[in-house]
Design a protein around this motif. Sequence first.
Motif, PDB file in Angstrom:
ATOM      1  N   UNK A 332      87.692  37.820 -61.578  1.00  0.00           N
ATOM      2  CA  UNK A 332      89.130  37.929 -61.791  1.00  0.00           C
ATOM      3  C   UNK A 332      89.525  38.178 -63.245  1.00  0.00           C
ATOM      4  N   UNK A 333      88.688  37.780 -64.196  1.00  0.00           N
ATOM      5  CA  UNK A 333      89.097  37.904 -65.598  1.00  0.00           C
ATOM      6  C   UNK A 333      88.862  39.317 -66.113  1.00  0.00           C
ATOM      7  N   UNK A 334      89.581  39.668 -67.154  1.00  0.00           N
ATOM      8  CA  UNK A 334      89.405  40.973 -67.791  1.00  0.00           C
ATOM      9  C   UNK A 334      88.665  40.843 -69.117  1.00  0.00           C
ATOM     10  N   UNK A 335      87.824  39.799 -69.226  1.00  0.00           N
ATOM     11  CA  UNK A 335      87.059  39.598 -70.450  1.00  0.00           C
ATOM     12  C   UNK A 335      85.982  40.680 -70.578  1.00  0.00           C
ATOM     13  N   UNK A 336      85.521  40.829 -71.799  1.00  0.00           N
ATOM     14  CA  UNK A 336      84.471  41.806 -72.066  1.00  0.00           C
ATOM     15  C   UNK A 336      83.086  41.212 -71.873  1.00  0.00           C
ATOM     16  N   UNK A 337      83.036  40.070 -71.225  1.00  0.00           N
ATOM     17  CA  UNK A 337      81.752  39.394 -71.015  1.00  0.00           C
ATOM     18  C   UNK A 337      81.777  38.702 -69.656  1.00  0.00           C
ATOM     19  N   UNK A 338      80.599  38.386 -69.169  1.00  0.00           N
ATOM     20  CA  UNK A 338      80.422  37.619 -67.941  1.00  0.00           C
ATOM     21  C   UNK A 338      79.825  36.257 -68.324  1.00  0.00           C
ATOM     22  N   UNK A 339      80.337  35.198 -67.716  1.00  0.00           N
ATOM     23  CA  UNK A 339      79.841  33.860 -68.025  1.00  0.00           C
ATOM     24  C   UNK A 339      78.692  33.475 -67.099  1.00  0.00           C
ATOM     25  N   UNK A 340      77.735  32.749 -67.682  1.00  0.00           N
ATOM     26  CA  UNK A 340      76.627  32.189 -66.911  1.00  0.00           C
ATOM     27  C   UNK A 340      76.235  30.868 -67.549  1.00  0.00           C
ATOM     28  N   UNK A 341      75.890  29.910 -66.715  1.00  0.00           N
ATOM     29  CA  UNK A 341      75.534  28.588 -67.234  1.00  0.00           C
ATOM     30  C   UNK A 341      74.240  28.103 -66.601  1.00  0.00           C
ATOM     31  N   UNK A 342      73.400  27.471 -67.432  1.00  0.00           N
ATOM     32  CA  UNK A 342      72.202  26.779 -66.936  1.00  0.00           C
ATOM     33  C   UNK A 342      72.506  25.281 -66.918  1.00  0.00           C
ATOM     34  N   UNK A 343      72.052  24.616 -65.847  1.00  0.00           N
ATOM     35  CA  UNK A 343      72.466  23.225 -65.636  1.00  0.00           C
ATOM     36  C   UNK A 343      71.260  22.357 -65.302  1.00  0.00           C
ATOM     37  N   UNK A 344      71.183  21.210 -65.943  1.00  0.00           N
ATOM     38  CA  UNK A 344      70.187  20.198 -65.611  1.00  0.00           C
ATOM     39  C   UNK A 344      70.874  18.933 -65.143  1.00  0.00           C
ATOM     40  N   UNK A 345      70.393  18.346 -64.053  1.00  0.00           N
ATOM     41  CA  UNK A 345      71.000  17.134 -63.493  1.00  0.00           C
ATOM     42  C   UNK A 345      70.009  15.982 -63.601  1.00  0.00           C
ATOM     43  N   UNK A 346      70.448  14.863 -64.166  1.00  0.00           N
ATOM     44  CA  UNK A 346      69.623  13.658 -64.236  1.00  0.00           C
ATOM     45  C   UNK A 346      70.439  12.467 -63.755  1.00  0.00           C
ATOM     46  N   UNK A 347      69.965  11.831 -62.695  1.00  0.00           N
ATOM     47  CA  UNK A 347      70.653  10.653 -62.184  1.00  0.00           C
ATOM     48  C   UNK A 347      70.078   9.388 -62.812  1.00  0.00           C
ATOM     49  N   UNK A 348      70.907   8.375 -62.840  1.00  0.00           N
ATOM     50  CA  UNK A 348      70.514   7.131 -63.505  1.00  0.00           C
ATOM     51  C   UNK A 348      70.124   6.078 -62.478  1.00  0.00           C
ATOM     52  N   UNK A 349      68.978   5.438 -62.712  1.00  0.00           N
ATOM     53  CA  UNK A 349      68.579   4.273 -61.918  1.00  0.00           C
ATOM     54  C   UNK A 349      69.217   3.052 -62.566  1.00  0.00           C
ATOM     55  N   UNK A 350      70.068   2.315 -61.862  1.00  0.00           N
ATOM     56  CA  UNK A 350      70.789   1.189 -62.490  1.00  0.00           C
ATOM     57  C   UNK A 350      69.885  -0.017 -62.738  1.00  0.00           C
ATOM     58  N   UNK A 351      68.991   0.131 -63.712  1.00  0.00           N
ATOM     59  CA  UNK A 351      68.056  -0.955 -64.018  1.00  0.00           C
ATOM     60  C   UNK A 351      68.422  -1.712 -65.280  1.00  0.00           C
TER      61      UNK A 351
END
Length: 379
Positions: A332-351
């Motif tokens: 939808x945007x008219x930007x001169x670039x395309x966005x991309x993201x790399x994602x890491x997920x880390x859950x917490x053990x409630x210790x």
Amino acid sequence: MNVALIKFPLKKITNLVNEDTTSQYNLAMEKLLVVVQELSLARSLEDVMAIVRVAARQLTGADGATFVLRDKDQCFYADEDAIAPLWKGRRFPMSICISGWTMLNRQPTVIPDIYDDARIPYAAYQPTFVKSLAMVPIRTIDPIGAIGNYWAQPHQPTDQEVKLLQALADTTAVAIENVQVYAELEQRVRDRTAELEAVNVKLTQEIRDRQQAEEQVRQLSLTDELTQLHNRRGFFVLAQQQLKVVHRQQSSCCLLFVDLDGLKQLNDNMGHEVGDRAIADAAEILKRTCRSSDIVARLGGDEFVIFTLSYLESAEELVVRLQANIARFNQESNRCYQLSMSIGIQCCIPDGETSLEQLVALADELMYAQKRTKKRANR
């Protein structure tokens, strides 16, 4: 006959002296028992010192007493009771201080003449009334301090006086440990009370805490200027509070480490102004994707983090929504670039042991693993 007459009075005098010494020792032991009871009721280090500084003098008839605490490689003269000022409030290196020698060697020290002992720092004692002293460690195994007795006249401390002083020091060590245990128990009671109160007023408290946290953010300028997200400092202040709640309530949380792909190339090819606009666009997408209860921040450069009170499944759903919003933006945007993201997920053990820094580092590693996978796939 004359010889007998001479020996009898001397023997009688010796018996009287022994009886007097025994009587004094018994009185001192009675006093020590009272002191032990008083120390058992002490609830702070100040209470302990107030009892010991007086008792140390009374037990031995000394003209002064000091209470010394070990402060790393220094002796801190924390308290005193004496006929004239000694060293209260001052610190001396353990290597030059007789109390330090006593602690390092874990044994009592008796000095009948302070000017005839190389361990005594002459300059420190010269302005004082002290002529003789006895010093005992507080706890012989890994001493935490020392108790000193001082006399204004030359005095040879007896074995009984040293034993009484050491008994006082041993009791003091127990009292200090009891104070620490009592403080820990009090803290546990306060923590438990706070938890129960939090359950009863959970909704109200959450609103109040959030308002206070937001006010703190405004007051401390913990906002990233470009994106209006929390900055690194703001993130750690707010997320640290939430992580404590997670550990205490044994609930769940996840941390997402997000990296904007290709920012360096964008900056190099189109300029940093365009790169800043891409960072701002990424921040807006993150804000639209996350819930109001999530903590979203820009750590710096092209790196973002999200702290969410969710299970892994909910965090993965958040990633799905995020990728969908990125795709919608690119369409939808008219930007001169395309966005991309790399994602890491880390859950917490409630210790109760996992720190926020550890969560960030682990999520960062997972993010870079995904980024490497993307690069290999694009070759």
